[in-house]
Design an enzyme around this catalytic site. Structure first.
Site, mmCIF file in Angstrom:
data_model
loop_
_atom_site.group_PDB
_atom_site.id
_atom_site.type_symbol
_atom_site.label_atom_id
_atom_site.label_comp_id
_atom_site.label_asym_id
_atom_site.label_seq_id
_atom_site.Cartn_x
_atom_site.Cartn_y
_atom_site.Cartn_z
ATOM 1 N N SER A 97 -41.048 19.672 11.220
ATOM 2 C CA SER A 97 -39.997 20.498 10.664
ATOM 3 C C SER A 97 -38.985 19.871 10.340
ATOM 4 C CB SER A 97 -39.790 21.731 11.752
ATOM 5 O OG SER A 97 -38.859 22.698 11.243
ATOM 6 N N HIS A 101 -29.095 18.834 5.620
ATOM 7 C CA HIS A 101 -27.789 19.345 5.419
ATOM 8 C C HIS A 101 -26.713 18.338 4.625
ATOM 9 C CE1 HIS A 101 -27.991 23.207 7.609
ATOM 10 N NE2 HIS A 101 -28.453 22.592 8.513
ATOM 11 N N HIS A 111 -34.961 23.158 3.602
ATOM 12 C CA HIS A 111 -35.952 23.315 5.017
ATOM 13 C C HIS A 111 -37.313 23.229 4.496
ATOM 14 C CE1 HIS A 111 -38.485 26.182 7.137
ATOM 15 N NE2 HIS A 111 -38.221 25.530 8.284
ATOM 16 N N VAL A 114 -44.543 22.290 8.070
ATOM 17 C CA VAL A 114 -46.108 22.685 7.966
ATOM 18 C C VAL A 114 -46.393 22.562 9.386
ATOM 19 C CG1 VAL A 114 -46.332 21.976 5.342
ATOM 20 C CG2 VAL A 114 -46.132 20.289 7.204
ATOM 21 N N HIS A 150 -39.153 25.926 -7.983
ATOM 22 C CA HIS A 150 -40.071 26.821 -8.209
ATOM 23 C C HIS A 150 -41.244 26.390 -8.912
ATOM 24 C CE1 HIS A 150 -38.682 30.187 -5.749
ATOM 25 N NE2 HIS A 150 -37.467 30.009 -6.096
ATOM 26 N N HIS A 180 -29.060 41.841 8.159
ATOM 27 C CA HIS A 180 -27.689 42.552 8.503
ATOM 28 C C HIS A 180 -26.868 42.263 7.530
ATOM 29 C CE1 HIS A 180 -28.177 38.377 10.006
ATOM 30 N NE2 HIS A 180 -26.520 38.475 10.186
ATOM 31 N N GLY A 263 -40.528 26.718 26.084
ATOM 32 C CA GLY A 263 -40.169 25.672 26.746
ATOM 33 C C GLY A 263 -39.724 24.315 26.131
ATOM 34 N N GLY A 264 -39.740 24.530 24.946
ATOM 35 C CA GLY A 264 -39.649 23.374 24.166
ATOM 36 C C GLY A 264 -38.116 22.622 24.162
ATOM 37 N N ARG A 265 -38.035 21.363 23.570
ATOM 38 C CA ARG A 265 -36.840 20.607 23.729
ATOM 39 C C ARG A 265 -35.973 21.085 22.763
ATOM 40 N NH1 ARG A 265 -35.103 15.634 21.302
ATOM 41 N NH2 ARG A 265 -33.960 14.181 22.777
#
Length: 309
Positions: A97, A101, A111, A114, A150, A180, A263-265
């Protein structure tokens, strides 16, 4: 031999580690001065990962490219909410992932992700699937950049059928939507999940095609825009729009929820957030400005390739 017997998590892991290497190398090359610092970590419940982060580069203000491979005795609520058949199964999840920026407001944020999941239970066949995609979040957008993005997304899908790009393009538009705010996060791309159609080899090949096309989609845009002059106005607008990115990732993003619920980092999960960001109360761009054009033209789902695309 059944499809389940052909599932090969080790082949997926080998591909993902190589993908991380290739993307880091290419972005370091594009930046010119920045380097990725590597942080290897272990997860108490099982597994770990390899996080790589660049901060303060010439082009990239913050870039995080994370590989993780985690396992556990039960899937969290974020994974079983719409798939109750997964409840009570042990799981193994791996993926790459990344969120980039850039410093220059004329270079879009991007972003990509996979991933592969397999859920097992004694005496039953494993349930497995692939997911991922990539999307683009410009601040000052250009049609040629969005069309190139695209076109490359479509090229990743074309070998797998003419219906694939429209399907996953639409899914991306719907997924990266801030309900929102009533606006898309950016100009879209591809998003797919729960993919196991056609067997392991076919699904794995598609995931690889998406991963391999990310640099082809993003790097030419960076090269085209990274030397564009800008001032305080553009930078200010970029920081304001980054707030939308934060809102989406903390409110809606499945990957963020999955990581936190398992509970990931935390440092690796939240590396997607920009280093600087602004919010303002009830701000709207002035009409007939480049900032207004982003809202009017680009933050709406549309067919960027046209009928001939």
């Amino acid at each position: 031999m059944t499809l389940e017997q052909t599932v090969n998590p080790q082949a997926v892991k080998k591909y993902l580690l190589d993908l991380q290497d290739r993307i880091c190398h290419a972005l370091q090359e594009e930046d010119g001065t920045g380097t990725f610092l590597e942080d290897n970590w272990q997860r108490e419940e099982g597994g770990g990962g390899r996080s790589r982060v660049m901060q303060g580069g010439e082009v990239f203000e913050s870039a995080g490219i994370n590989f993780s491979h985690v396992m556990g005795a039960a899937l969290p609520a974020s994974a079983t909410a719409q798939r109750p058949e997964l409840a009570g199964r042990a799981f193994e999840a791996m993926g790459v992932s990344l969120v980039i920026h850039p410093e220059n407001p004329y270079v879009p944020t991007s972003h990509a992700n996979v991933r592969f999941f397999i859920a097992t239970k004694e005496g039953e066949n494993p349930i497995w699937w692939f997911g991922g995609g990539f999307d683009l979040t410009p601040y000052y957008a250009f049609d040629e950049d969005v069309i190139h993005w695209h076109q490359t997304a479509k090229a990743a899908c074309d070998p797998f059928g003419g219906e694939v790009y429209p399907k996953y393009k639409k899914w991306c538009d719907e997924y990266f939507f801030l309900k929102h705010r009533g606006e898309t996060r950016g100009v879209g791309g591809l998003f797919f999940d729960d993919l196991n159609e056609g067997g392991f080899n076919h699904s794995f090949a598609f995931m690889q095609s998406v991963g391999d096309h990310y640099l082809k989609a993003y790097r030419p845009i960076v090269a085209r825009r990274k030397a564009t002059p800008y001032g305080e106005r553009e930078r200010d607008f970029q920081l304001y729009r980054r707030g939308r990115y934060v809102e989406f990732n903390l409110v809606y993003d499945r990957g963020t929820l999955f990581g936190l619920q398992t509970g990931g980092r935390t440092e690796s999960i939240l590396m997607s957030l920009p280093p600087l960001v602004k919010w303002r109360y009830n701000w709207h761009p002035e009409s007939d400005t480049p900032e207004a054009r982003l809202y009017e033209r680009y933050l709406k789902p549309q067919d960027w390739l046209g009928p001939e695309g």
